[in-house]
Design a protein around this motif. Structure first.
Motif, mmCIF file in Angstrom:
data_model
loop_
_atom_site.group_PDB
_atom_site.id
_atom_site.type_symbol
_atom_site.label_atom_id
_atom_site.label_comp_id
_atom_site.label_asym_id
_atom_site.label_seq_id
_atom_site.Cartn_x
_atom_site.Cartn_y
_atom_site.Cartn_z
ATOM 1 N N GLU A 83 31.124 10.184 -35.963
ATOM 2 C CA GLU A 83 29.911 10.747 -35.380
ATOM 3 C C GLU A 83 30.142 11.371 -34.017
ATOM 4 N N ARG A 84 31.376 11.326 -33.534
ATOM 5 C CA ARG A 84 31.689 11.964 -32.250
ATOM 6 C C ARG A 84 31.251 13.430 -32.247
ATOM 7 N N PHE A 85 31.377 14.082 -33.404
ATOM 8 C CA PHE A 85 30.958 15.479 -33.553
ATOM 9 C C PHE A 85 29.531 15.685 -33.068
ATOM 10 N N HIS A 128 29.347 1.747 -43.254
ATOM 11 C CA HIS A 128 29.497 3.178 -43.009
ATOM 12 C C HIS A 128 28.903 3.910 -44.201
ATOM 13 N N CYS A 129 27.854 4.707 -43.959
ATOM 14 C CA CYS A 129 27.111 5.381 -45.027
ATOM 15 C C CYS A 129 27.001 6.876 -44.724
ATOM 16 N N PRO A 130 28.090 7.620 -44.899
ATOM 17 C CA PRO A 130 28.053 9.052 -44.608
ATOM 18 C C PRO A 130 27.204 9.824 -45.611
ATOM 19 N N GLY A 131 26.859 11.029 -45.222
ATOM 20 C CA GLY A 131 26.089 11.922 -46.079
ATOM 21 C C GLY A 131 25.087 12.711 -45.267
ATOM 22 N N HIS A 132 24.142 12.005 -44.627
ATOM 23 C CA HIS A 132 23.221 12.678 -43.709
ATOM 24 C C HIS A 132 24.010 13.229 -42.533
ATOM 25 N N PHE A 163 22.345 19.798 -42.550
ATOM 26 C CA PHE A 163 22.899 19.960 -41.210
ATOM 27 C C PHE A 163 24.421 20.087 -41.310
ATOM 28 N N PRO A 164 25.086 20.580 -40.253
ATOM 29 C CA PRO A 164 26.540 20.646 -40.280
ATOM 30 C C PRO A 164 27.157 19.286 -40.607
ATOM 31 N N ARG A 165 28.140 19.304 -41.496
ATOM 32 C CA ARG A 165 28.894 18.127 -41.935
ATOM 33 C C ARG A 165 28.047 17.135 -42.741
ATOM 34 N N GLY A 166 26.890 17.581 -43.206
ATOM 35 C CA GLY A 166 26.150 16.779 -44.168
ATOM 36 C C GLY A 166 26.746 16.967 -45.556
#
Length: 214
Positions: A83-85, A128-132, A163-166
C-alpha cells in the motif's frame, strides 16, 4: 469490546473506535478526517488511545492518521507494504478529491498476512486482502466474531476495482478465500454503510453470494 462507528469526511467513511472494556485502552481504525469528532468521542468515553490501525491507503481512510497518532503519541499499524503506492500519493489524492492537504507518511509498523494487532487485552488477526487496493488488509477478532473489512466488502456490494492497481479477480478471491472461511456468523464493519454478516452476504450479495459466477 465496545465498537463505536464514527462517520467522517464527505464520503461518510466508517472510522471505528474500538475499546477494550477490561482495560479502557482503545484503537482508532481508519481516521480519514474530522479529527475533532474522533477526539471528542475518545474524550466522551474517557478511554486511552493506544494505536491507530489502517486497512488501506485511500484518503478517506487515512488522511488524519499521522496527525491523530501524533496527538496521542501512539504508533500507526498497517496497512500491508504493497500500500506504499497509495500512501505516497496522499498529496495527489487530497487535491483530486478536495480534501485538506495530506502529507505522505509511512506507518510505524507494516502489517502482513498472518500478523496480529493488539491493544489492551484485545487481539486482531491480520488478513492481506488485495483487490480494491494492492495492500488492503482486514482485521479479525476471533473472540468477538468481528471483522473490520475496509472497502473489501459492503452490505450488498463489494469494493471498487477501477482505481490504479485495483484488480477485480483478486478482490473476489480475497472475499471468498480469506473472509468466507472465517464463518457465516462473523459481523463485519465495512468502510461505508451499515454492518452485515458474512453469512448474509453469502446468501444475497449480488457479486459474491454462493453460486454467483460459479
Amino acid at each position: 469490546m465496545k465498537v463505536t462507528l464514527i462517520p467522517v469526511t464527505p464520503f461518510q467513511q466508517n472510522c471505528s473506535l474500538l475499546v477494550c472494556e477490561a482495560t479502557g485502552r482503545a484503537a482508532v481504525v481508519d481516521p480519514g478526517g474530522d479529527l475533532e469528532i474522533i477526539q471528542g468521542e475518545v474524550a466522551r468515553q474517557a478511554v486511552t488511545v493506544e494505536k491507530v490501525l489502517l486497512t488501506h491507503g485511500h484518503i478517506d481512510h487515512c488522511a488524519g492518521a499521522k496527525t491523530l497518532a501524533g496527538h496521542y503519541g501512539v504508533p500507526i499499524e498497517g496497512p500491508h507494504p504493497d500500500e506504499r503506492f497509495w500512501l505516497d500519493k496522499l498529496p495527489d489524492q487530497s487535491t483530486r478529491f478536495g480534501f485538506p492537504a495530506a502529507e505522505a507518511f509511512e506507518p510505524d509498523r507494516w502489517l502482513h498476512d498472518g500478523d496480529t494487532a493488539k491493544f489492551g487485552d484485545e487481539q486482531f488477526e491480520v488478513y492481506h486482502c488485495p483487490g480494491h487496493t494492492p495492500g488492503h488488509i482486514v482485521f479479525f477478532s476471533r473472540t468477538h466474531r468481528l471483522a473490520l473489512v475496509g472497502d473489501v466488502l459492503f452490505a450488498g456490494s463489494i469494493g471498487r476495482t477501477d482505481f490504479p492497481r485495483g484488480n477485480h479477480a483478486d478482490l473476489i478471491r480475497s472475499i471468498r478465500e480469506k473472509l468466507w472461511p472465517l464463518g457465516d456468523d462473523v459481523t463485519f464493519v465495512p468502510g461505508h454503510g451499515p454492518t452485515s454478516t458474512f453469512g448474509a452476504e453469502r446468501q444475497s450479495n449480488p457479486y459474491v453470494a454462493d453460486g454467483v459466477g460459479a
